[in-house]
Motif scaffolding. Structure first.
Motif, mmCIF file in Angstrom:
data_model
loop_
_atom_site.group_PDB
_atom_site.id
_atom_site.type_symbol
_atom_site.label_atom_id
_atom_site.label_comp_id
_atom_site.label_asym_id
_atom_site.label_seq_id
_atom_site.Cartn_x
_atom_site.Cartn_y
_atom_site.Cartn_z
ATOM 1 N N ALA A 105 54.468 23.733 29.534
ATOM 2 C CA ALA A 105 53.004 23.561 29.148
ATOM 3 C C ALA A 105 52.202 25.089 29.671
ATOM 4 O O ALA A 105 51.109 25.134 29.501
ATOM 5 C CB ALA A 105 52.318 22.436 29.696
ATOM 6 N N GLU A 106 52.809 25.780 30.718
ATOM 7 C CA GLU A 106 51.956 26.773 31.306
ATOM 8 C C GLU A 106 51.668 27.728 30.289
ATOM 9 O O GLU A 106 52.629 27.968 29.083
ATOM 10 C CB GLU A 106 52.973 27.382 32.212
ATOM 11 C CG GLU A 106 53.181 26.617 33.632
ATOM 12 C CD GLU A 106 53.960 25.488 33.486
ATOM 13 O OE1 GLU A 106 54.090 24.768 34.363
ATOM 14 O OE2 GLU A 106 54.698 25.268 32.474
ATOM 15 N N LYS A 107 50.340 28.155 30.364
ATOM 16 C CA LYS A 107 49.926 29.200 29.309
ATOM 17 C C LYS A 107 50.718 30.360 28.933
ATOM 18 O O LYS A 107 51.073 30.934 27.745
ATOM 19 C CB LYS A 107 48.440 29.671 29.489
ATOM 20 C CG LYS A 107 47.586 28.811 29.590
ATOM 21 C CD LYS A 107 46.222 29.280 29.965
ATOM 22 C CE LYS A 107 45.076 28.124 29.719
ATOM 23 N NZ LYS A 107 43.573 28.607 29.949
ATOM 24 N N LYS A 161 59.993 19.359 30.082
ATOM 25 C CA LYS A 161 59.315 19.019 31.587
ATOM 26 C C LYS A 161 57.867 18.635 31.240
ATOM 27 O O LYS A 161 56.979 18.876 31.854
ATOM 28 C CB LYS A 161 59.198 20.548 32.310
ATOM 29 C CG LYS A 161 60.618 21.119 32.644
ATOM 30 C CD LYS A 161 60.331 22.384 33.170
ATOM 31 C CE LYS A 161 61.334 23.278 33.524
ATOM 32 N NZ LYS A 161 61.435 24.652 34.211
ATOM 33 N N VAL A 162 57.934 17.353 30.564
ATOM 34 C CA VAL A 162 56.537 16.796 30.220
ATOM 35 C C VAL A 162 56.462 15.602 30.979
ATOM 36 O O VAL A 162 57.557 14.707 31.332
ATOM 37 C CB VAL A 162 56.469 16.297 28.861
ATOM 38 C CG1 VAL A 162 55.250 15.661 28.477
ATOM 39 C CG2 VAL A 162 56.442 17.666 27.809
ATOM 40 N N ASP A 163 55.441 15.266 31.691
ATOM 41 C CA ASP A 163 55.347 14.030 32.641
ATOM 42 C C ASP A 163 55.054 12.950 31.693
ATOM 43 O O ASP A 163 54.639 13.063 30.620
ATOM 44 C CB ASP A 163 54.086 14.097 33.331
ATOM 45 C CG ASP A 163 54.066 13.306 34.466
ATOM 46 O OD1 ASP A 163 54.209 13.440 35.670
ATOM 47 O OD2 ASP A 163 53.620 11.913 34.194
ATOM 48 N N ILE A 164 55.987 11.715 32.036
ATOM 49 C CA ILE A 164 55.868 10.580 30.818
ATOM 50 C C ILE A 164 54.421 10.186 30.863
ATOM 51 O O ILE A 164 54.045 9.590 29.840
ATOM 52 C CB ILE A 164 56.875 9.683 31.472
ATOM 53 C CG1 ILE A 164 57.104 8.642 30.291
ATOM 54 C CG2 ILE A 164 56.478 8.863 32.613
ATOM 55 C CD1 ILE A 164 58.249 7.813 30.457
ATOM 56 N N ASP A 165 53.716 10.280 31.988
ATOM 57 C CA ASP A 165 52.287 9.801 31.590
ATOM 58 C C ASP A 165 51.387 10.555 30.907
ATOM 59 O O ASP A 165 50.186 10.215 30.288
ATOM 60 C CB ASP A 165 51.553 9.554 33.235
ATOM 61 C CG ASP A 165 52.111 8.726 33.847
ATOM 62 O OD1 ASP A 165 52.743 7.631 33.421
ATOM 63 O OD2 ASP A 165 52.241 9.007 35.365
ATOM 64 N N GLU A 166 51.848 11.564 30.305
ATOM 65 C CA GLU A 166 51.449 12.880 29.384
ATOM 66 C C GLU A 166 51.663 12.709 28.104
ATOM 67 O O GLU A 166 51.191 13.682 27.438
ATOM 68 C CB GLU A 166 50.924 14.152 30.117
ATOM 69 C CG GLU A 166 50.409 13.968 31.565
ATOM 70 C CD GLU A 166 50.360 15.389 32.189
ATOM 71 O OE1 GLU A 166 49.492 15.940 32.780
ATOM 72 O OE2 GLU A 166 51.481 16.122 32.092
ATOM 73 N N LEU A 176 50.323 15.424 24.188
ATOM 74 C CA LEU A 176 51.264 16.367 23.877
ATOM 75 C C LEU A 176 50.299 17.607 23.134
ATOM 76 O O LEU A 176 50.555 18.918 23.605
ATOM 77 C CB LEU A 176 52.256 16.082 22.819
ATOM 78 C CG LEU A 176 53.438 16.881 23.089
ATOM 79 C CD1 LEU A 176 54.094 16.998 24.374
ATOM 80 C CD2 LEU A 176 54.535 16.644 22.091
ATOM 81 N N PRO A 177 49.427 17.147 22.119
ATOM 82 C CA PRO A 177 48.792 18.422 21.446
ATOM 83 C C PRO A 177 47.742 19.158 22.411
ATOM 84 O O PRO A 177 47.627 20.280 21.958
ATOM 85 C CB PRO A 177 48.036 17.737 20.223
ATOM 86 C CG PRO A 177 48.760 16.621 20.028
ATOM 87 C CD PRO A 177 49.239 16.032 21.473
ATOM 88 N N VAL A 200 60.598 15.511 22.903
ATOM 89 C CA VAL A 200 59.901 15.567 24.302
ATOM 90 C C VAL A 200 60.981 15.303 25.381
ATOM 91 O O VAL A 200 61.472 14.182 25.368
ATOM 92 C CB VAL A 200 58.809 14.896 24.383
ATOM 93 C CG1 VAL A 200 58.175 14.911 25.779
ATOM 94 C CG2 VAL A 200 57.593 15.256 23.288
ATOM 95 N N ILE A 201 61.244 16.255 26.288
ATOM 96 C CA ILE A 201 62.113 16.025 27.294
ATOM 97 C C ILE A 201 61.271 15.666 28.545
ATOM 98 O O ILE A 201 60.550 16.611 29.096
ATOM 99 C CB ILE A 201 63.112 16.976 27.562
ATOM 100 C CG1 ILE A 201 63.920 17.562 26.501
ATOM 101 C CG2 ILE A 201 64.035 16.790 28.877
ATOM 102 C CD1 ILE A 201 65.082 18.510 26.748
ATOM 103 N N PHE A 202 61.439 14.557 29.052
ATOM 104 C CA PHE A 202 60.394 14.197 30.171
ATOM 105 C C PHE A 202 61.068 14.861 31.522
ATOM 106 O O PHE A 202 62.275 14.745 31.757
ATOM 107 C CB PHE A 202 60.131 12.494 30.196
ATOM 108 C CG PHE A 202 59.664 11.817 29.021
ATOM 109 C CD1 PHE A 202 58.285 12.319 28.750
ATOM 110 C CD2 PHE A 202 60.188 11.046 28.256
ATOM 111 C CE1 PHE A 202 57.806 11.810 27.708
ATOM 112 C CE2 PHE A 202 59.631 10.801 27.080
ATOM 113 C CZ PHE A 202 58.300 11.015 26.699
#
Length: 239
Positions: free
Chosen positions: A103-105, A134-139, A143-144, A167-169
């Motif tokens: 997610a980093e810019k 590396k996506v937090d499951i709460d987020e 995603l968009p 999505v890999i959490f």
């Protein structure tokens, strides 16, 4: 199936995708395109290591096999792309180019640049896939918004195939596996009863090892299911 995992940016999880998502499910030949002794799959013995400028050698091998996972390290990706471009049409040796995104810019900008570069070489959008890493499951439902640059780019230019469920959490098991020098398949397939070992352990070291392994196995089960789901979204049925 032959898959190249690449991104112009570092720290996007290319080696995690190669070693934990693809390799256990594809049972494929494995190649690391990296600076020798620095980079991908340092704890893996059964992997062929090359530099980006050795693309011609890699291409020759790919022509003779059916399945391969090629992990292209960030330090060698420019050479890899340059020499792939010199061998006109050589991108056709790959069924897919898988681009891990975080997610980093800066990494999102590099992800977009990677997709543009592959498209400029003639790779069709259906063979360029992005996996959200590396996506937090709460987020998961955001995603968009988290990957607004990548989603926005896709909306404007359909140069890659967007699969929002790929999505890999985030899961601390991946850090623990590095410390153990194991891949997730080895842990999932390990039938050792570490709880019994914990009960019969005669010293603190053995107790701590058993506790660590029980925790790792529990984390690995949830991560394994997540990776199975991602693989199905990207490629269909797991072998």
């Amino acid at each position: 199936m032959k898959v190249a995992v690449m991104n112009f940016s570092g720290n996007t999880g290319k080696t995690t995708v190669s070693d934990q998502l693809l390799s256990p499910r594809m049972k494929a030949h494995r190649y690391a395109i990296e600076t020798i002794n620095a980079g991908a799959s340092d704890n893996t013995a059964d992997i062929e290591r090359l530099k980006g400028r050795q693309f011609g050698e890699l291409q020759a091998w790919l022509m003779t096999i059916d399945d391969a996972v090629v992990d292209v390290g960030a330090s060698n990706v420019e050479d890899f792309v340059k020499y792939m471009g010199q061998f006109a049409g050589s991108h056709e040796e790959f069924d897919y180019f898988l681009v891990p995104a975080v997610a980093e810019k800066k990494q999102q900008a590099d992800t977009i640049n990677t997709v543009k570069t592959l498209a400029a070489l003639g790779v069709p959008a259906k063979r360029i896939l992005v996996v959200f890493n590396k996506v937090d499951i709460d987020e998961a439902d955001e995603l968009p918004e988290l990957f607004s640059a990548v989603f926005g780019f896709h909306a404007l230019e359909k140069k890659f195939t967007l699969k929002p469920d790929a999505v890999i959490f985030s899961n601390e098991v991946f850090e623990r596996l590095r410390a153990l020098k194991k891949n997730i398949a080895e842990v999932v397939e390990d039938t050792t009863d570490y709880r019994s070992q914990l009960r019969t352990a005669s010293n603190d070291d053995d107790k701590q090892h058993a506790v660590r392994m029980v925790s790792v196995q529990r984390l690995a089960k949830s991560a394994w299911q997540n990776l199975d789901d991602v693989y199905r979204v990207l490629f269909g049925k797991v072998k």
